[in-house]
Write an enzyme that holds these catalytic residues in place. Structure first.
Site, PDB file in Angstrom:
ATOM      1  N   TRP A  94       0.855  -1.200   0.000  1.00 33.39           N
ATOM      2  CA  TRP A  94       0.000   0.000   0.000  1.00 33.39           C
ATOM      3  C   TRP A  94       0.886   1.243   0.000  1.00 33.39           C
ATOM      4  O   TRP A  94       2.005   1.218   0.494  1.00 33.39           O
ATOM      5  CB  TRP A  94      -0.956  -0.014   1.196  1.00 33.39           C
ATOM      6  CG  TRP A  94      -0.376   0.294   2.556  1.00 33.39           C
ATOM      7  CD1 TRP A  94       0.056  -0.617   3.483  1.00 33.39           C
ATOM      8  CD2 TRP A  94      -0.177   1.596   3.145  1.00 33.39           C
ATOM      9  NE1 TRP A  94       0.515   0.034   4.608  1.00 33.39           N
ATOM     10  CE2 TRP A  94       0.384   1.384   4.437  1.00 33.39           C
ATOM     11  CE3 TRP A  94      -0.407   2.902   2.727  1.00 33.39           C
ATOM     12  CZ2 TRP A  94       0.711   2.445   5.298  1.00 33.39           C
ATOM     13  CZ3 TRP A  94      -0.083   3.952   3.578  1.00 33.39           C
ATOM     14  CH2 TRP A  94       0.466   3.713   4.849  1.00 33.39           C
ATOM     15  N   GLU A 139       6.199  10.651  13.450  1.00 32.31           N
ATOM     16  CA  GLU A 139       6.477   9.741  12.331  1.00 32.31           C
ATOM     17  C   GLU A 139       7.488  10.343  11.359  1.00 32.31           C
ATOM     18  O   GLU A 139       8.323   9.624  10.795  1.00 32.31           O
ATOM     19  CB  GLU A 139       5.180   9.413  11.581  1.00 32.31           C
ATOM     20  CG  GLU A 139       4.168   8.601  12.371  1.00 32.31           C
ATOM     21  CD  GLU A 139       4.521   7.125  12.464  1.00 32.31           C
ATOM     22  OE1 GLU A 139       5.571   6.724  11.924  1.00 32.31           O
ATOM     23  OE2 GLU A 139       3.747   6.371  13.076  1.00 32.31           O
ATOM     24  N   GLU A 171       7.730   2.267   7.403  1.00 34.00           N
ATOM     25  CA  GLU A 171       7.433   3.373   8.313  1.00 34.00           C
ATOM     26  C   GLU A 171       7.388   4.709   7.560  1.00 34.00           C
ATOM     27  O   GLU A 171       6.648   5.620   7.949  1.00 34.00           O
ATOM     28  CB  GLU A 171       8.494   3.432   9.408  1.00 34.00           C
ATOM     29  CG  GLU A 171       8.427   2.297  10.420  1.00 34.00           C
ATOM     30  CD  GLU A 171       7.318   2.494  11.449  1.00 34.00           C
ATOM     31  OE1 GLU A 171       6.947   3.665  11.702  1.00 34.00           O
ATOM     32  OE2 GLU A 171       6.835   1.487  11.997  1.00 34.00           O
ATOM     33  N   HIS A 186       4.026   6.359   6.697  1.00 35.47           N
ATOM     34  CA  HIS A 186       3.120   6.892   7.710  1.00 35.47           C
ATOM     35  C   HIS A 186       3.146   8.416   7.753  1.00 35.47           C
ATOM     36  O   HIS A 186       2.108   9.079   7.696  1.00 35.47           O
ATOM     37  CB  HIS A 186       3.466   6.315   9.082  1.00 35.47           C
ATOM     38  CG  HIS A 186       3.435   4.828   9.123  1.00 35.47           C
ATOM     39  ND1 HIS A 186       3.947   4.080  10.170  1.00 35.47           N
ATOM     40  CD2 HIS A 186       2.959   3.921   8.225  1.00 35.47           C
ATOM     41  CE1 HIS A 186       3.776   2.802   9.921  1.00 35.47           C
ATOM     42  NE2 HIS A 186       3.189   2.671   8.747  1.00 35.47           N
ATOM     43  N   GLU A 217       6.639   0.407  19.543  1.00 32.32           N
ATOM     44  CA  GLU A 217       5.747   0.075  18.432  1.00 32.32           C
ATOM     45  C   GLU A 217       4.323  -0.159  18.933  1.00 32.32           C
ATOM     46  O   GLU A 217       3.347   0.229  18.279  1.00 32.32           O
ATOM     47  CB  GLU A 217       6.256  -1.169  17.685  1.00 32.32           C
ATOM     48  CG  GLU A 217       7.556  -0.971  16.926  1.00 32.32           C
ATOM     49  CD  GLU A 217       7.375  -0.257  15.593  1.00 32.32           C
ATOM     50  OE1 GLU A 217       6.253   0.206  15.294  1.00 32.32           O
ATOM     51  OE2 GLU A 217       8.362  -0.151  14.852  1.00 32.32           O
ATOM     52  N   THR A 222       2.780   3.261  19.756  1.00 30.39           N
ATOM     53  CA  THR A 222       2.390   3.973  18.536  1.00 30.39           C
ATOM     54  C   THR A 222       1.130   3.369  17.944  1.00 30.39           C
ATOM     55  O   THR A 222       0.250   4.088  17.455  1.00 30.39           O
ATOM     56  CB  THR A 222       3.535   3.925  17.508  1.00 30.39           C
ATOM     57  OG1 THR A 222       4.754   4.307  18.137  1.00 30.39           O
ATOM     58  CG2 THR A 222       3.262   4.847  16.344  1.00 30.39           C
ATOM     59  N   ASP A 267       0.231  -1.453  10.466  1.00 27.16           N
ATOM     60  CA  ASP A 267       1.675  -1.578  10.247  1.00 27.16           C
ATOM     61  C   ASP A 267       2.417  -1.666  11.572  1.00 27.16           C
ATOM     62  O   ASP A 267       3.300  -2.515  11.769  1.00 27.16           O
ATOM     63  CB  ASP A 267       2.203  -0.359   9.476  1.00 27.16           C
ATOM     64  CG  ASP A 267       2.094  -0.517   7.974  1.00 27.16           C
ATOM     65  OD1 ASP A 267       1.522  -1.516   7.510  1.00 27.16           O
ATOM     66  OD2 ASP A 267       2.573   0.391   7.254  1.00 27.16           O
ATOM     67  N   GLU A 268       2.083  -0.759  12.484  1.00 24.73           N
ATOM     68  CA  GLU A 268       2.764  -0.734  13.786  1.00 24.73           C
ATOM     69  C   GLU A 268       2.540  -2.055  14.528  1.00 24.73           C
ATOM     70  O   GLU A 268       3.443  -2.555  15.214  1.00 24.73           O
ATOM     71  CB  GLU A 268       2.254   0.433  14.642  1.00 24.73           C
ATOM     72  CG  GLU A 268       2.321   1.801  13.980  1.00 24.73           C
ATOM     73  CD  GLU A 268       3.731   2.317  13.768  1.00 24.73           C
ATOM     74  OE1 GLU A 268       4.701   1.572  13.999  1.00 24.73           O
ATOM     75  OE2 GLU A 268       3.873   3.484  13.354  1.00 24.73           O
ATOM     76  N   HIS A 279       4.912  -4.657  13.081  1.00 23.42           N
ATOM     77  CA  HIS A 279       6.290  -4.386  13.509  1.00 23.42           C
ATOM     78  C   HIS A 279       6.475  -4.720  14.989  1.00 23.42           C
ATOM     79  O   HIS A 279       7.527  -5.239  15.393  1.00 23.42           O
ATOM     80  CB  HIS A 279       6.630  -2.918  13.249  1.00 23.42           C
ATOM     81  CG  HIS A 279       6.565  -2.546  11.796  1.00 23.42           C
ATOM     82  ND1 HIS A 279       6.515  -1.244  11.349  1.00 23.42           N
ATOM     83  CD2 HIS A 279       6.543  -3.326  10.676  1.00 23.42           C
ATOM     84  CE1 HIS A 279       6.464  -1.231  10.033  1.00 23.42           C
ATOM     85  NE2 HIS A 279       6.477  -2.478   9.601  1.00 23.42           N
TER      86      HIS A 279
END
Length: 353
Positions: A49, A92, A130, A133, A183, A186, A215-216, A219
């Site tokens: 994405w 970010e 990252e 973001h 992570e 966040t 995503d976070e 991770h």
């Protein structure tokens, strides 16, 4: 002296480490990290994405209507939520600092910038994900038209210039405990901003925050898996580091945030986030509890007397922090029952939040 990539990499590998045992441990599970790169990180290019997937396409004839719709929904977002969103975006956007720090963890670095080791591939892959973001949130705020983008850009430049010290001390053990914690923090923050966006009718921002939080979350799982592998090989060493870090506090990555005008900008932003319950002292306590359970500290074998002492300390810590957090938040609620304290933010043209 030969400075070609292979010779340089070999020479750097031979350099004396501050934490030789820790480096030996993380090198032992490098094959698992290779798997993480392939299974946790998304593929780059068309299969991944990108920020544009969630923004109006200005090359289309319908761009004006799309921007108008985005702005209409964004108008429903209150200034206090907007301030927290901006603070999260600024955090970010300081990604160059975080990759720099990741490359200070001994044994996990990318000494040439293109090294093919598992850890170097992880560092670059994590950074590439990252990077989306800040790009996405920055463009959303720009198109929304409610912020002083220049002041925000000044804040970003100040934050990157000021840097950030999480107290990792080049130790990969400390580094991965920190990233396991951060992570998750966040993820919680972005997820809660998304819920507020949905509450105020901005479905675009809700989707954006949910995607970033996802995503976070991936991770987070990867970094926590790294720590699990360390615990299998050196439980006493990891618990010594974890306990020492918890006797202090986990430093937030944007604590040196300033726009050059407000010396208390980070504190003011953090207070708004706490009042909105986007990220609170209770979340901090919950993260500690999650890590203690995730790493199954209650049932770790092979500990020496010092390790047992650290285990006992860490397993009692979540309950202690939860009580302190509840007490602190109750005090804040009592103070603000009659009047919510507000501060002026240059990010939103001096409006108060």
């Amino acid at each position: 002296v030969n400075f070609d990539d292979q010779s340089l990499e070999e020479r750097l590998v031979r350099t004396s480490f501050l934490y030789p045992k820790h480096v030996e441990v993380i090198e032992d599970f490098a094959p698992m990290v290779d798997t993480m790169v392939d299974e946790i990180l998304l593929e780059t290019g068309e299969k991944a994405w990108q920020p544009q997937d969630y923004l109006p396409d200005l090359t289309e004839d319908s761009w004006y209507d799309e921007v108008k719709e985005l702005r209409e929904m964004a108008n429903g977002i209150p200034d206090d939520v907007l301030v927290v969103l901006i603070g999260d975006m600024v955090t970010e956007e300081a990604l160059p600092t975080y990759q720099t720090l990741l490359n200070t963890f001994e044994g996990c670095d990318d000494p040439t910038g293109t090294a093919d080791s598992a850890w170097a591939r992880w560092s670059r892959g994590w950074t590439s994900e990252e990077n989306r973001h800040g790009d996405l949130l920055n463009k959303y705020l720009y198109l929304g038209g409610k912020c002083d983008m220049r002041n925000i850009e000044v804040t970003i430049q100040h934050l990157i210039t000021s840097g950030f010290n999480p107290g990792a001390e080049k130790d990969p053990y400390r580094g991965f405990v920190y990233t396991s914690f951060q992570e998750r923090a966040t993820k919680i923050s972005h997820g809660n901003v998304g819920k507020l966006a949905r509450q105020y009718g901005d479905k675009n921002l809700n989707r954006i925050c949910a995607k970033i939080a996802g995503d976070e979350g991936r991770h987070e799982k990867a970094y926590q898996a790294f720590v699990t592998e360390i615990l299998k090989r050196d439980p006493n060493g990891l618990l010594e580091v974890f306990g020492d870090m918890m006797r202090g506090s986990i430093v937030m990555p944007a604590e040196l945030m300033t726009d050059g005008k407000d010396p208390d900008l980070y504190e003011n932003f953090s207070n708004v986030a706490q009042r909105l319950e986007v990220y609170t002292a209770l979340d901090y306590a919950e993260i500690i509890d999650h890590l203690v359970k995730q790493w199954d500290l209650e049932n770790i074998d092979g500990l020496d007397s010092a390790g047992e002492k650290e285990r006992e300390y860490l397993c009692k810590l979540p309950q202690r922090y939860t009580k302190l957090a509840e007490r602190s938040m109750n005090k804040v609620r009592k103070v603000t029952e009659d009047e919510v304290p507000t501060k002026s933010f240059n990010w939103i043209h001096g409006r108060k939040a």
